[in-house]
Scaffold this active site. Structure first.
Site, PDB file in Angstrom:
ATOM      1  N   ASP A 128      21.738 -53.790 -48.542  1.00 43.24           N
ATOM      2  CA  ASP A 128      21.691 -55.238 -48.691  1.00 43.24           C
ATOM      3  C   ASP A 128      21.967 -55.654 -50.137  1.00 43.24           C
ATOM      4  O   ASP A 128      21.563 -54.970 -51.063  1.00 43.24           O
ATOM      5  CB  ASP A 128      20.287 -55.707 -48.285  1.00 43.24           C
ATOM      6  CG  ASP A 128      20.338 -57.048 -47.589  1.00 43.24           C
ATOM      7  OD1 ASP A 128      21.437 -57.617 -47.479  1.00 43.24           O
ATOM      8  OD2 ASP A 128      19.273 -57.521 -47.175  1.00 43.24           O
ATOM      9  N   ASN A 143      26.124 -59.956 -37.709  1.00 45.37           N
ATOM     10  CA  ASN A 143      27.075 -60.182 -38.804  1.00 45.37           C
ATOM     11  C   ASN A 143      28.367 -60.891 -38.365  1.00 45.37           C
ATOM     12  O   ASN A 143      29.109 -61.404 -39.200  1.00 45.37           O
ATOM     13  CB  ASN A 143      27.442 -58.871 -39.519  1.00 45.37           C
ATOM     14  CG  ASN A 143      26.333 -58.344 -40.432  1.00 45.37           C
ATOM     15  OD1 ASN A 143      26.224 -57.155 -40.668  1.00 45.37           O
ATOM     16  ND2 ASN A 143      25.503 -59.254 -40.962  1.00 45.37           N
TER      17      ASN A 143
HETATM   18  C1  FPP Z   1      25.118 -56.423 -46.967  1.00 45.47           C
HETATM   19  O1  FPP Z   1      25.293 -57.189 -48.127  1.00 45.47           O
HETATM   20  C2  FPP Z   1      26.280 -55.569 -46.700  1.00 45.47           C
HETATM   21  C3  FPP Z   1      27.105 -55.618 -45.604  1.00 45.47           C
HETATM   22  C4  FPP Z   1      26.933 -56.544 -44.491  1.00 45.47           C
HETATM   23  C5  FPP Z   1      28.267 -54.722 -45.481  1.00 45.47           C
HETATM   24  C6  FPP Z   1      27.984 -53.317 -45.889  1.00 45.47           C
HETATM   25  C7  FPP Z   1      29.179 -52.502 -45.742  1.00 45.47           C
HETATM   26  C8  FPP Z   1      29.591 -51.573 -46.635  1.00 45.47           C
HETATM   27  C9  FPP Z   1      28.909 -51.284 -47.909  1.00 45.47           C
HETATM   28  C10 FPP Z   1      30.813 -50.802 -46.326  1.00 45.47           C
HETATM   29  C11 FPP Z   1      30.524 -49.543 -45.552  1.00 45.47           C
HETATM   30  C12 FPP Z   1      31.821 -48.921 -45.212  1.00 45.47           C
HETATM   31  C13 FPP Z   1      32.041 -47.848 -44.391  1.00 45.47           C
HETATM   32  C14 FPP Z   1      33.397 -47.446 -44.013  1.00 45.47           C
HETATM   33  C15 FPP Z   1      30.949 -47.068 -43.843  1.00 45.47           C
HETATM   34  P1  FPP Z   1      25.287 -58.768 -47.976  1.00 45.47           P
HETATM   35  O2  FPP Z   1      26.697 -59.207 -47.798  1.00 45.47           O
HETATM   36  O3  FPP Z   1      24.360 -59.144 -46.885  1.00 45.47           O
HETATM   37  O4  FPP Z   1      24.769 -59.232 -49.379  1.00 45.47           O
HETATM   38  P2  FPP Z   1      23.869 -60.520 -49.651  1.00 45.47           P
HETATM   39  O5  FPP Z   1      22.581 -60.300 -48.909  1.00 45.47           O
HETATM   40  O6  FPP Z   1      23.702 -60.495 -51.126  1.00 45.47           O
HETATM   41  O7  FPP Z   1      24.643 -61.692 -49.154  1.00 45.47           O
END
Ligand code: FPP
Length: 250
Positions: A30, A78
């Site tokens: 996160d 998501n």
């Molecule tokens: C949460 O941060 C993250 C995600 C929803 C995406 C996570 C995906 C990756 C790191 C890529 C993984 C890739 C592979 C191929 C396995 P957020 O966007 O919710 O951050 P925020 O809470 O600050 O808005």
């Protein structure tokens, strides 16, 4: 783990006890968006850096002899993000898979995607199938990526499969026990997570591995996911090793 195995661990910090390491680590990654915002960058840059952090963590788990890593890449909720961000993430997953497959094969990583994969773009599904087939026999670490995953959906999926067996007369209701149920989960054959790490200070499980997390130790850090590096992981493992795991006993 055998004594022989211990000597093979690469650069395990001396104060971490190999016999007290988690066998399976799960991560809720996160804070990518907030990380980007703090740097004055667009959100997608946070996701790109998030991939780098995940790659480093996978390598670290492998070096330190942790047998399984499961990462929550995309939840069923998501899809509610702006279309542009959803599209970016799908393209990112596909590109990363294509770029990293050769290295995963070389490094003996077994990759598996779990979740309702049939709702993902066709080209991503193909890349996922290819990467799972090419690495299915790899012994060094089991890397599971939860994509379009929801814990409740997984439990329902298992219930339907079991109900179907009962309907066909292959199973009696009284024969359904925890082992039967676990065989029908996406994570069949993998130890339950010993440690769940969630970054960016959020104190929720968010529908991740609901059944499997029954006895997981939970470690929450304020660090945003793109900043979660080897030192942060070391801290999480130190905290984990200090926990007394009783599994309901005294
Ligand atoms: C949460 O941060 C993250 C995600 C929803 C995406 C996570 C995906 C990756 C790191 C890529 C993984 C890739 C592979 C191929 C396995 P957020 O966007 O919710 O951050 P925020 O809470 O600050 O808005």
């Amino acid at each position: 783990m055998t004594a022989q195995h211990h000597t093979e661990l690469q650069n395990l910090p001396p104060d971490l006890k190999p016999e007290l390491l988690p066998r399976h680590v799960a991560v809720i990654m996160d804070g990518n968006g907030r990380w980007a915002k703090r740097q004055g960058l667009p959100r997608f840059m946070g996701h790109k850096r998030g991939v780098d952090a995940l790659k480093d963590l996978l390598r670290c788990c492998k070096d330190w002899g942790i047998q399984a890593l499961t990462a929550y890449a995309f939840s069923t909720e998501n899809w509610g993000r702006p279309q542009e961000e959803v599209d970016f993430l799908m393209t990112l997953f596909q590109r990363v898979l294509r770029q990293e497959l050769r290295e995963m094969v070389q490094e003996n990583v077994q990759i598996k995607f779990v979740g309702n994969l049939s709702a993902l773009p066709q080209s991503l599904q193909e890349e996922i199938s290819r990467s799972m087939e090419r690495t299915s026999e790899n012994p060094s670490i089991r890397f599971t990526v939860a994509t379009n995953y929801g814990g409740r959906q997984e439990i329902l999926h298992a219930c339907r499969a079991i109900a179907d067996q009962v309907k066909q007369g292959l199973l009696q209701p009284h024969e359904i026990d925890e082992a039967t149920f676990e065989r029908h989960l996406y994570t069949a054959g993998i130890y339950d997570p010993d440690l769940l790490i969630r970054t960016s200070g959020e104190m929720r499980i968010s529908n991740f591995l609901l059944w499997q997390m029954a006895y997981a130790e939970i470690y929450i850090t304020e660090t945003l996911w793109p900043d979660f590096d080897r030192t942060e992981f070391y801290r999480a493992l130190c905290a984990y090793q200090l926990r007394e795991r009783r599994f309901g006993k005294i």
